[in-house]
Design a protein around this motif. Sequence first.
Motif, mmCIF file in Angstrom:
data_model
loop_
_atom_site.group_PDB
_atom_site.id
_atom_site.type_symbol
_atom_site.label_atom_id
_atom_site.label_comp_id
_atom_site.label_asym_id
_atom_site.label_seq_id
_atom_site.Cartn_x
_atom_site.Cartn_y
_atom_site.Cartn_z
ATOM 1 N N ALA A 51 0.832 -1.209 0.000
ATOM 2 C CA ALA A 51 0.000 0.000 0.000
ATOM 3 C C ALA A 51 0.866 1.258 0.000
ATOM 4 C CB ALA A 51 -0.929 -0.007 1.209
ATOM 5 N N ALA A 52 1.933 1.233 0.792
ATOM 6 C CA ALA A 52 2.826 2.397 0.854
ATOM 7 C C ALA A 52 3.527 2.619 -0.479
ATOM 8 C CB ALA A 52 3.860 2.209 1.963
ATOM 9 N N PHE A 53 3.909 1.541 -1.139
ATOM 10 C CA PHE A 53 4.575 1.666 -2.433
ATOM 11 C C PHE A 53 3.643 2.285 -3.470
ATOM 12 C CE2 PHE A 53 5.337 0.004 -6.694
ATOM 13 C CZ PHE A 53 6.623 0.459 -6.922
ATOM 14 N N VAL A 54 2.425 1.757 -3.570
ATOM 15 C CA VAL A 54 1.464 2.287 -4.545
ATOM 16 C C VAL A 54 1.158 3.751 -4.242
ATOM 17 C CG1 VAL A 54 -0.896 2.116 -5.412
ATOM 18 C CG2 VAL A 54 0.451 0.036 -5.059
ATOM 19 N N ALA A 55 0.993 4.077 -2.948
ATOM 20 C CA ALA A 55 0.708 5.460 -2.567
ATOM 21 C C ALA A 55 1.871 6.389 -2.915
ATOM 22 C CB ALA A 55 0.403 5.534 -1.072
ATOM 23 N N THR A 56 3.087 5.908 -2.683
ATOM 24 C CA THR A 56 4.265 6.716 -3.009
ATOM 25 C C THR A 56 4.379 6.939 -4.511
ATOM 26 O OG1 THR A 56 5.451 5.877 -1.073
ATOM 27 C CG2 THR A 56 6.777 6.849 -2.828
ATOM 28 N N TYR A 57 4.146 5.883 -5.265
ATOM 29 C CA TYR A 57 4.202 6.010 -6.728
ATOM 30 C C TYR A 57 3.129 6.983 -7.208
ATOM 31 C CZ TYR A 57 5.733 4.284 -11.294
ATOM 32 O OH TYR A 57 6.284 4.174 -12.551
ATOM 33 N N PHE A 58 1.940 6.883 -6.617
ATOM 34 C CA PHE A 58 0.854 7.799 -6.967
ATOM 35 C C PHE A 58 1.269 9.254 -6.744
ATOM 36 C CE2 PHE A 58 -2.419 10.468 -4.996
ATOM 37 C CZ PHE A 58 -3.264 10.667 -6.084
ATOM 38 N N TYR A 87 1.561 -3.402 -9.437
ATOM 39 C CA TYR A 87 1.633 -2.259 -8.515
ATOM 40 C C TYR A 87 2.135 -1.007 -9.235
ATOM 41 C CZ TYR A 87 0.981 -5.520 -4.616
ATOM 42 O OH TYR A 87 0.473 -6.442 -3.743
ATOM 43 N N ASN A 88 3.084 -1.166 -10.128
ATOM 44 C CA ASN A 88 3.580 -0.022 -10.892
ATOM 45 C C ASN A 88 2.481 0.586 -11.758
ATOM 46 O OD1 ASN A 88 6.232 0.062 -9.963
ATOM 47 N ND2 ASN A 88 6.982 -1.353 -11.516
ATOM 48 N N VAL A 89 1.730 -0.264 -12.421
ATOM 49 C CA VAL A 89 0.656 0.219 -13.297
ATOM 50 C C VAL A 89 -0.436 0.907 -12.475
ATOM 51 C CG1 VAL A 89 -1.200 -0.503 -14.844
ATOM 52 C CG2 VAL A 89 1.092 -1.444 -15.140
ATOM 53 N N ILE A 90 -0.777 0.333 -11.328
ATOM 54 C CA ILE A 90 -1.815 0.942 -10.484
ATOM 55 C C ILE A 90 -1.375 2.319 -10.001
ATOM 56 C CG2 ILE A 90 -3.031 0.782 -8.278
ATOM 57 C CD1 ILE A 90 -3.069 -2.245 -8.636
ATOM 58 N N SER A 93 -1.061 4.811 -12.972
ATOM 59 C CA SER A 93 -2.365 5.139 -13.554
ATOM 60 C C SER A 93 -3.150 6.088 -12.655
ATOM 61 C CB SER A 93 -3.177 3.855 -13.791
ATOM 62 O OG SER A 93 -2.539 3.018 -14.737
ATOM 63 N N LEU A 94 -3.176 5.801 -11.359
ATOM 64 C CA LEU A 94 -3.901 6.678 -10.433
ATOM 65 C C LEU A 94 -3.304 8.084 -10.431
ATOM 66 C CD1 LEU A 94 -4.503 4.274 -7.406
ATOM 67 C CD2 LEU A 94 -6.147 5.015 -9.125
ATOM 68 N N GLY A 95 -1.979 8.172 -10.486
ATOM 69 C CA GLY A 95 -1.332 9.475 -10.560
ATOM 70 C C GLY A 95 -1.682 10.203 -11.839
ATOM 71 N N ALA A 96 -1.715 9.464 -12.951
ATOM 72 C CA ALA A 96 -2.082 10.070 -14.238
ATOM 73 C C ALA A 96 -3.519 10.577 -14.209
ATOM 74 C CB ALA A 96 -1.898 9.053 -15.361
ATOM 75 N N PHE A 97 -4.417 9.796 -13.589
ATOM 76 C CA PHE A 97 -5.812 10.228 -13.484
ATOM 77 C C PHE A 97 -5.911 11.534 -12.704
ATOM 78 C CE2 PHE A 97 -7.235 5.487 -13.487
ATOM 79 C CZ PHE A 97 -6.838 5.376 -14.805
ATOM 80 N N ALA A 98 -5.118 11.656 -11.648
ATOM 81 C CA ALA A 98 -5.155 12.859 -10.811
ATOM 82 C C ALA A 98 -4.751 14.096 -11.612
ATOM 83 C CB ALA A 98 -4.242 12.684 -9.600
ATOM 84 N N ILE A 99 -3.666 13.978 -12.387
ATOM 85 C CA ILE A 99 -3.233 15.116 -13.209
ATOM 86 C C ILE A 99 -4.306 15.465 -14.237
ATOM 87 C CG2 ILE A 99 -1.576 15.893 -14.937
ATOM 88 C CD1 ILE A 99 0.563 14.334 -13.560
ATOM 89 N N PHE A 100 -4.838 14.454 -14.895
ATOM 90 C CA PHE A 100 -5.857 14.681 -15.925
ATOM 91 C C PHE A 100 -7.055 15.417 -15.349
ATOM 92 C CE2 PHE A 100 -9.657 13.577 -18.254
ATOM 93 C CZ PHE A 100 -9.282 13.669 -19.580
ATOM 94 N N LEU A 101 -7.576 14.938 -14.227
ATOM 95 C CA LEU A 101 -8.775 15.542 -13.644
ATOM 96 C C LEU A 101 -8.500 16.947 -13.121
ATOM 97 C CD1 LEU A 101 -10.241 12.428 -11.807
ATOM 98 C CD2 LEU A 101 -11.048 13.466 -13.937
#
Length: 233
Positions: A51-58, A87-90, A93-101
């Motif tokens: 969870a920490a890794f995905v959150a950090t990547y996000f 985990y990398n893709v998740i 992707s979530l980070g990309a969605f944030a920038i887009f929105l």
Amino acid sequence: MFVRHAPLAIIILFAVVGFFTLRDYITFDTLQQHREALLDFRDANYAVMAAAFVATYFVIVAFSLPGAAVASVTGGFLFGLAVGTVYNVIGASLGAFAIFLAARWGLGRTLAARLEASEGTLKRVRQGLREHEISVLFLLRLVPAVPFFAANLLPALVGVKFVNFAITTVLGIIPGAIVFTWIGVGVGEVFDRGGKPDMSLLWEPQIIGPLLGLAALAALPIVIKTIRGRKDI
């Protein structure tokens, strides 16, 4: 008006500050120094580490901070090829969605409205993009020369559909994610030899070739329709 533009302004501010303050910390040297601690924590608290890794990547992607390549390699180092890629893709992707929105909510809404009301060349560009939206979005993801931040921001500014952006983002970053994660799987042995990950591998023919092939495949519908359109003239 300010509230609408605030998310994108915050992202840009964090990106600028992060570039100057974090680029010397999120590095392969840092990963090497802390690799044993990271592995021990993963073994004792796998779910928390994941969870920490995905959150950090996000956070890295959402705020365009330096270190996305290091994060991708770390995913392979900690979780292996299959799970690390997921985990990398998740996270990406979530980070990309944030920038887009963030961009769509503010500046993107204004620019998209102007494009819709425009005439001449801009109108033709918007119509062409609408007709080939999926193909263009895949191209932005698959062509290595396009910066990840630009591939997240530009679609929001020209008014593409979020669902198309989301689908092409998740699927389009998988090939690159596999490559980075694969490098991470063997990074422990590289560190043991006193070396550093060789990111120049990304430009080797056996790596760049398939990626460019996928990009060409994504562009094929645009080429076919253009040729057919010329024949009908």
